[in-house]
Scaffold this motif. Structure first.
Motif, PDB file in Angstrom:
ATOM      1  N   TYR A   1       0.828  -1.207   0.000  1.00 52.30           N
ATOM      2  CA  TYR A   1       0.000   0.000   0.000  1.00 52.30           C
ATOM      3  C   TYR A   1       0.867   1.264   0.000  1.00 52.30           C
ATOM      4  CZ  TYR A   1      -4.032  -2.913   1.371  1.00 52.30           C
ATOM      5  OH  TYR A   1      -5.035  -3.856   1.420  1.00 52.30           O
TER       6      TYR A   1
ATOM      7  N   ARG B   1       0.795   4.117  -2.864  1.00 53.86           N
ATOM      8  CA  ARG B   1       0.513   5.509  -2.522  1.00 53.86           C
ATOM      9  C   ARG B   1       1.646   6.422  -2.959  1.00 53.86           C
ATOM     10  NH1 ARG B   1       1.034   9.540   1.172  1.00 53.86           N
ATOM     11  NH2 ARG B   1      -0.861  10.522   1.974  1.00 53.86           N
TER      12      ARG B   1
ATOM     13  N   LEU C   1      -6.577   3.512  -3.451  1.00 56.51           N
ATOM     14  CA  LEU C   1      -5.281   4.170  -3.407  1.00 56.51           C
ATOM     15  C   LEU C   1      -4.908   4.826  -4.731  1.00 56.51           C
ATOM     16  CD1 LEU C   1      -3.367   1.608  -1.205  1.00 56.51           C
ATOM     17  CD2 LEU C   1      -3.513   4.060  -0.751  1.00 56.51           C
TER      18      LEU C   1
END
Length: 252
Positions: free
Chosen positions: A98, A102, A126
């Protein structure tokens, strides 16, 4: 559209096209594009080391679904795993994923059809632009197994509001594309037969810009929520000066 370069491993492929789009396809349609550990590793490598010339990233699933989650990384309960073991095996790999997503330095587009469950929901959320067609369903189901969905929540906490996030994870409901747009999880919705046209629209728009300009926009999107107005002002002035000067071949 012919590709400049293409790689594939672990049922995840990445292709850099002449328009600067790095298209990443999750290719496990027989299992609703569940991400295995190997697939996640391949995906992570693709977004952590973008090919030269990448202006933006497009993520989509192969087949009817976007991504229905990931295969369970939980260790065998009979081994009596420690909290550290569970963190290293279950939490850290997906949180690293993640964070990398991002931090992609250029805009990311997610094109969502069918299931976007658990990790798939976070993966979509995201992205900077989320286009969902009428077949899309967004679900965070972890509480059904009495597991706190804190990993997904970490990914989405600065993407949607507190009330929307609480409703998403506590209700465990399946949110349609339209409902997910109201939550702030989706940028726009469309009919299933219009998804490719909307993707083409964004590709045409973004391909007309330089990577420097698009990177400046992406950096501002990521950093501005944590900045004061004074810090945003200073950052915007410096960043736009750098981006525009690069068009004229001038150094800062």
């Amino acid at each position: 559209m012919s590709s400049v370069s293409s790689t594939a491993a672990g049922n995840v492929s990445s292709t850099l096209a002449p328009d600067g789009c790095l298209e990443i396809v999750i290719g496990n349609p027989a299992e609703a594009n569940l991400l295995t550990f190997a697939m996640t590793s391949t995906f992570l490598a693709a977004i952590s080391d973008l090919p030269e010339g990448t202006k933006f990233v497009l993520i989509r699933g192969n087949g009817a679904d976007f991504c229905a989650g990931r295969t369970s990384p939980m260790p065998d309960p009979s081994t009596k795993p420690t909290a550290r073991t569970i963190r290293e095996r279950v939490a850290d790999p997906v949180l690293d994923f993640y964070e990398a997503l991002r931090s992609v330095p250029v805009p990311v587009i997610a094109a969502v059809s069918g299931r976007a469950f658990g990790v798939g929901c976070a993966l979509a959320g995201l992205a900077d632009i989320v286009i969902a067609d009428e077949t899309a369903k967004f679900v965070v189901p972890e509480l059904e197994r009495d597991i706190p969905p804190l990993l997904v929540m970490t990914g989405l906490a600065d993407r949607i509001g507190r009330a929307a996030l609480a409703r998403l994870v506590l209700s465990r409901e399946a949110f349609s594309a339209t409902a997910a747009e109201k939550l702030g999880l989706v940028s726009e919705t469309c009919a299933a037969d219009e998804l490719d046209a909307r993707i083409a629209f964004y590709r045409q728009k973004l391909s007309a810009n330089s990577a420097v300009t698009l990177s400046a926009v992406k950096a501002f999107l990521n950093l501005s929520p944590e900045m004061s107005f004074a810090a945003r002002r200073a950052y915007a002035a410096d960043s736009i000066a750098t981006a525009v000067s690069a068009r004229f071949g001038q150094s800062a």
